[in-house]
Design a protein around this motif. Structure first.
Motif, short mmCIF file in Angstrom:
data_model
loop_
_atom_site.label_atom_id
_atom_site.label_comp_id
_atom_site.label_asym_id
_atom_site.label_seq_id
_atom_site.Cartn_x
_atom_site.Cartn_y
_atom_site.Cartn_z
N MET A 1 -4.66 -10.13 41.69
CA MET A 1 -4.79 -10.26 40.17
C MET A 1 -6.17 -10.21 39.53
SD MET A 1 -1.59 -10.36 38.80
CE MET A 1 -2.65 -9.72 37.67
N GLU A 2 -6.45 -9.98 38.47
CA GLU A 2 -7.84 -9.85 37.81
C GLU A 2 -8.46 -11.27 38.05
OE1 GLU A 2 -5.54 -9.75 34.90
OE2 GLU A 2 -5.29 -7.36 34.77
N GLU A 3 -9.65 -10.90 38.17
CA GLU A 3 -10.53 -12.12 38.29
C GLU A 3 -11.70 -11.82 37.49
OE1 GLU A 3 -12.83 -14.24 41.85
OE2 GLU A 3 -11.51 -12.58 42.50
N LYS A 4 -12.24 -12.69 36.92
CA LYS A 4 -13.80 -12.63 36.25
C LYS A 4 -14.58 -12.68 37.11
CE LYS A 4 -12.33 -14.80 31.90
NZ LYS A 4 -10.90 -15.09 31.83
N LYS A 5 -15.76 -11.78 36.98
CA LYS A 5 -16.67 -11.56 38.03
C LYS A 5 -17.94 -11.84 37.49
CE LYS A 5 -14.55 -9.03 41.63
NZ LYS A 5 -14.23 -9.94 42.67
N LYS A 132 -17.52 -18.75 35.13
CA LYS A 132 -16.38 -17.80 34.93
C LYS A 132 -15.15 -18.31 35.72
CE LYS A 132 -17.92 -13.66 33.02
NZ LYS A 132 -18.18 -12.21 33.19
#
Ligand SMILES: Nc1nc2c(ncn2[C@@H]2O[C@H](COP(=O)(O)OP(=O)(O)OP(=O)(O)O)[C@@H](O)[C@H]2O)c(=O)[nH]1
Ligand SMILES: [Mg+2]
Lengths: 132, 321
Positions: A1-5, A132
């Motif tokens: 899944m998306e992950e903040k970077k 984040k």
């Protein structure tokens, strides 16, 4: 899944010609899971801030070796302010006289890393400041 | 919504923030993407692909400078690989595009693939729309250096520029293995090096083996560092785009890519719903029963689907209230 970077711009303003230190830091940050935008040498403050805007980075890391820190750092901080950017932090690295550091921090540079700094310290600082 | 208004006016900060949202939280970004969709479909999207180090960024830089002289607004998406081990990425394409960052009508965004295979990132397609909506007329998408499987660019671009260079040894093998098909225009860069003419001949021979088509992919040569041959590439690109428009090919391509986009989004959506509605413990139970041969996987999947559909409908109702 998306992950903040965490996104970091590593830039090297000024005219001096080598960027070994900047590259070492760029690689260390990448290995710590960050996205590092590396722009190469000889960027003007205007180009750096414009790049930071387009890339929407969290951190601007400036590598300065030429002793031009007394005008380059404030110039970049000024441009950020003019563009109403309040959500980016600026850190610096390079051969910067110890006695100039308090002044730079007061102006808004979050931290200055002098040569020989353990890259882990840089990583820790960024992770602490950017949640984040 | 302020950010949308700003985006449509061409505000760079608004575009950059929206792209980050697409990368970090697609579900949230959807709210905005829905609203900008009517303003998209205007830009010409050009894929720039080829093995690592052949000069993709340098050529993109040169083409952009030419287009800027004519006043064309340009967007660039430059994709580099994300490390599968650390999740980090070194995004270095801007090194070859330094002068462009002084031009307010050029917007460049570097992206990591973030685990997405196929040479693009998951956010690429949505980012193209954001740049399109902000008023960019030509959008370049530089893919990660291609091996064999990274051919997704054909789905999102109107045309693909496939770049190679002499002296790569097995390079021609790489090109043979499946990516040859995706090039609409071929460029042999670094023509200042030995072996350029031979490589051109080899590519032309290989293209001659393909079934006859109306558009014969031309093979051009450039020295990107000095700009030699770039004008020719630019003219060929736009010649091809007019050909596509006149022949109905552009419409066909866009229909195909919209079809694939919808199917992908649907798959993705069901994946998310699966995670949302099928409780982990319940899944474990089901797996155990299947292993014990009390149930079979086929029946189980049908039942899980029923649960998903019901939960989804229920969720929609909650949403309405
Ligand atoms: N001799 C020669 N060198 C070139 C030419 N074009 C680009 N280069 C050099 O080749 C190197 C790679 O160029 P890039 O434009 O970064 O290549 P790329 O395909 O974008 O590379 P990746 O994004 O890393 O896959 C740089 O050092 C360029 O200066 C050319 O026509 N001749
Ligand atoms: Mg590149």
């Amino acid at each position: 899944m998306e992950e903040k970077k965490i996104r970091v711009l590593i830039a090297k303003p000024g005219l001096d010609g080598h960027d070994r230190g900047a590259k070492v830091v760029a690689r260390a940050l990448r290995d710590a899971g960050m996205e590092v935008i590396y722009t190469g040498l000889r960027q003007t403050p205007k180009q750096i801030v414009e790049t930071a805007i387009q890339e929407d980075v969290d951190v601007i890391g400036l590598s300065i070796l030429s002793g031009a820190h007394t005008h380059l750092f404030p110039e970049i901080l000024k441009l950020l302010k003019e563009n109403q950017i309040e959500d980016m932090i600026v850190i610096g690295g390079g051969v910067i006289p110890e006695e100039d550091i308090p002044e730079l921090k007061k102006a808004g540079i979050v931290e200055i890393f002098t040569p020989g700094t353990d890259t882990r310290d840089i990583i820790n600082l960024i992770k602490e400041k950017i949640k984040k | 919504m302020e950010i949308l208004k700003e985006l449509l006016k061409g505000n760079r900060r608004a575009a950059a923030k929206l792209i980050s949202l697409v990368e970090d939280d697609f579900t949230q970004a959807e709210i905005f993407l829905k609203q900008i969709y009517p303003y998209t479909g205007q830009a010409i999207v050009i894929g720039i692909t080829g093995p690592p180090g052949v000069g993709k960024s340098t050529i993109t830089d040169r083409l952009t400078k030419n287009l800027r002289k004519q006043g064309t607004k340009v967007g660039i998406i430059a994709i580099d690989p994300t490390s599968p081990f650390t999740g980090g990425a070194l995004l270095g394409d801007r090194i070859r595009m330094q002068d462009l960052s002084a031009d307010p009508e050029v917007f460049i965004r570097s992206m990591g693939t973030r685990g997405f295979l196929g040479g693009l990132s998951k956010a690429t397609q949505a980012t193209i729309k954001i740049l399109d909506a902000m008023g960019k007329e030509v959008i370049f998408v530089e893919t990660v250096g291609v091996g064999q499987a990274e051919v997704d660019i054909v789905r999102v671009a109107d045309m693909v520029l496939l770049i190679t260079m002499p002296g790569m040894g097995d390079d021609i093998q790489i090109i043979k293995a499946g990516i040859m098909e995706i090039g609409d225009v071929f460029v042999v860069n670094k023509a200042d090096r030995d072996g350029c003419e031979r490589l051109i001949t080899e590519i032309e021979m290989m293209l001659a083996l393909k079934p006859e088509t109306k558009w014969k992919p031309p093979v051009l040569k450039t020295i990107a560092t000095s700009g030699t041959g770039i004008k020719d590439v630019e003219e060929t690109i736009f010649h091809y785009i007019s050909y596509l428009k006149d022949s109905g090919g552009l419409e066909r391509k866009r229909k195909e890519s919209t079809r694939k986009e919808i199917i992908d989004l649907l798959r993705e959506k069901w994946g998310i719903l699966f995670n949302q509605y099928i409780k982990k413990d319940f899944l474990e139970e089901v797996i155990t029963r299947v292993i014990q041969r009390k149930e079979d996987p086929y029946t189980v999947v049908n039942r899980l689907s029923d649960i998903l559909i019901k939960s989804y409908k229920q969720g929609e109702k909650d949403y309405d209230q």
